[in-house]
Scaffold this active site. Structure first.
Site, PDB file in Angstrom:
ATOM      1  N   ILE A 139      -6.850 -34.335 -12.022  1.00 49.48           N
ATOM      2  CA  ILE A 139      -6.196 -33.041 -12.128  1.00 49.48           C
ATOM      3  C   ILE A 139      -4.742 -33.328 -12.488  1.00 49.48           C
ATOM      4  O   ILE A 139      -4.216 -34.391 -12.183  1.00 49.48           O
ATOM      5  CB  ILE A 139      -6.321 -32.200 -10.840  1.00 49.48           C
ATOM      6  CG1 ILE A 139      -5.843 -32.975  -9.605  1.00 49.48           C
ATOM      7  CG2 ILE A 139      -7.737 -31.727 -10.648  1.00 49.48           C
ATOM      8  CD1 ILE A 139      -5.960 -32.177  -8.322  1.00 49.48           C
ATOM      9  N   ASP A 140      -4.131 -32.399 -13.187  1.00 46.31           N
ATOM     10  CA  ASP A 140      -2.781 -32.620 -13.703  1.00 46.31           C
ATOM     11  C   ASP A 140      -1.800 -32.938 -12.579  1.00 46.31           C
ATOM     12  O   ASP A 140      -1.999 -32.551 -11.424  1.00 46.31           O
ATOM     13  CB  ASP A 140      -2.294 -31.393 -14.468  1.00 46.31           C
ATOM     14  CG  ASP A 140      -3.119 -31.123 -15.712  1.00 46.31           C
ATOM     15  OD1 ASP A 140      -3.672 -32.082 -16.264  1.00 46.31           O
ATOM     16  OD2 ASP A 140      -3.202 -29.939 -16.111  1.00 46.31           O
ATOM     17  N   LYS A 141      -0.725 -33.601 -12.932  1.00 44.90           N
ATOM     18  CA  LYS A 141       0.289 -34.007 -11.959  1.00 44.90           C
ATOM     19  C   LYS A 141       0.789 -32.825 -11.137  1.00 44.90           C
ATOM     20  O   LYS A 141       1.001 -32.938  -9.923  1.00 44.90           O
ATOM     21  CB  LYS A 141       1.456 -34.677 -12.691  1.00 44.90           C
ATOM     22  CG  LYS A 141       2.584 -35.151 -11.782  1.00 44.90           C
ATOM     23  CD  LYS A 141       3.663 -35.865 -12.581  1.00 44.90           C
ATOM     24  CE  LYS A 141       4.795 -36.350 -11.673  1.00 44.90           C
ATOM     25  NZ  LYS A 141       5.841 -37.082 -12.433  1.00 44.90           N
ATOM     26  N   ARG A 253      -6.223 -24.118 -18.366  1.00 39.71           N
ATOM     27  CA  ARG A 253      -4.948 -23.668 -18.924  1.00 39.71           C
ATOM     28  C   ARG A 253      -5.123 -23.204 -20.367  1.00 39.71           C
ATOM     29  O   ARG A 253      -4.564 -22.171 -20.786  1.00 39.71           O
ATOM     30  CB  ARG A 253      -3.923 -24.798 -18.843  1.00 39.71           C
ATOM     31  CG  ARG A 253      -3.627 -25.227 -17.404  1.00 39.71           C
ATOM     32  CD  ARG A 253      -2.914 -26.559 -17.326  1.00 39.71           C
ATOM     33  NE  ARG A 253      -1.584 -26.503 -17.929  1.00 39.71           N
ATOM     34  CZ  ARG A 253      -0.805 -27.568 -18.090  1.00 39.71           C
ATOM     35  NH1 ARG A 253      -1.227 -28.766 -17.694  1.00 39.71           N
ATOM     36  NH2 ARG A 253       0.386 -27.432 -18.637  1.00 39.71           N
TER      37      ARG A 253
END
Length: 339
Positions: A139-141, A253
């Site tokens: 998962i993104d930072k 997103r």
């Protein structure tokens, strides 16, 4: 050093060696077997075999020497983790915002891998011959929530297969600018690297072109907040639940932005900061300010469910909303609904 001995039966004759050995040694992937062959760690009877494409000989016995795992390149770091579940095979954590999963330019330290190398020290059996956790999804930072990692190679292989077959239940919560129409549905559009900006992903507008990878997101509005304009019923913002069938880079997103409901705070796909909201007064100012000032994409991996690759137990883990998203939602709830 552990050694595996595998004998070939008559029906195995002629099969490519690395494929055959990987099918018999369930704890090893074919790529790992291939690497071991090239390293000289595989012998047919007493003679080393160096060609992974070599055909299996009927009745031959193959010996695979498994070297001790070498230390991982990233350094272990004593970083506090919120552990949701852990056994000898797996660990699930609730990742905070700001923590990258893998070391990379700009984030060489302080990553989840660094933290897991310290937390799981002594219990990692070696993924691909390296003492490291097996990361099968990211998962993104700046995204928070549930993430699973493997501690053993068999668990890593099993998790990888589950993700490849999409036998994973994944639900995310997102706060969006505006809301999609309709308020629930499915986005089934492939995603590829943007041709205009190689750092971004984009929906492939012609799915028949064969470009991109299939991506499917099911969404529904849990709650809407305020209105965009006087006399309309269009929400100013919404709390969305997104369920993934696939796991492409930036999938939620990209898909939510494509249907007109980009995530609040998204620095890449949001285009504009804040929200468009009709109203006045302190509550309206507080709600719009909270959206405008939100420092990251408002996205949280709320739930992860799967069958344990080793014990076959059905597992399901949830992580509560982080404080920043909970506070954002509380502020948005105060938005006036129009006259």
């Amino acid at each position: 050093m552990e050694t595996l001995s595998i004998r070939a039966a008559a029906e195995d004759a002629g099969i490519r060696l690395d494929t055959f050995l990987a099918s018999k040694a369930e704890q090893l992937s074919r790529s790992r077997v291939k690497a071991l062959i090239l390293e000289g760690a595989v012998a047919q009877d007493d003679e080393a075999v160096l060609d992974p494409r070599r055909s299996v000989a009927e009745g031959a016995t193959y010996h695979i020497r498994l070297p001790e795992p070498v230390p991982a390149t990233p350094e272990p770091e004593d970083i506090a983790l919120e552990v949701l579940f852990e056994d000898e095979h797996l660990i699930l954590i609730n990742k905070p915002s700001g923590m990258a999963v893998h070391p990379a330019p700009g984030s060489w330290n302080g990553t989840l891998v660094n933290a897991l190398l310290h937390h799981c020290r002594g219990s990692l059996s070696g993924i691909g011959g390296v003492e490291r956790p097996g990361i099968v999804h990211r998962i993104d930072k700046l995204t928070t929530g549930v993430l699973v990692a493997a501690k053993t190679e068999p668990a890593h292989l099993g998790l990888s297969e589950l993700f490849q077959k999409h036998d994973i239940e994944r639900k995310y919560l997102a706060v969006t600018r505006g809301a999609p129409r309709p308020l629930s549905g499915t986005v089934d559009l492939p995603i590829a690297r943007s041709t205009g900006d190689r750092k971004k992903m984009a929906v492939v507008r012609n799915p028949e072109s064969g470009v991109g990878r299939n991506a499917v997101t099911h969404y529904r509005a849990i709650e809407t907040f305020g209105v965009r304009d006087k006399g309309t019923a269009l929400p100013a913002a919404a709390l969305m639940e997104c369920q993934l069938e696939t796991g492409r880079t930036h999938q939620i997103r990209v898909h939510m932005a494509h249907i007109g409901a980009p995530l609040i705070g998204d620095p890449v796909y949001g285009r504009h900061k804040g929200i468009s909201s009709y109203g006045h007064g302190e509550a309206h100012i507080a709600g719009t300010k909270a959206a405008r000032k939100f420092p990251r994409q408002a996205l949280h991996a709320a739930m992860l469910g799967f069958v344990h690759p080793i014990t076959k137990e059905a597992l399901r883990f949830e992580a509560p909303l982080p404080n920043d998203m909970a506070e954002l939602i509380a502020a948005l709830r105060q938005l006036p609904m129009g006259d």
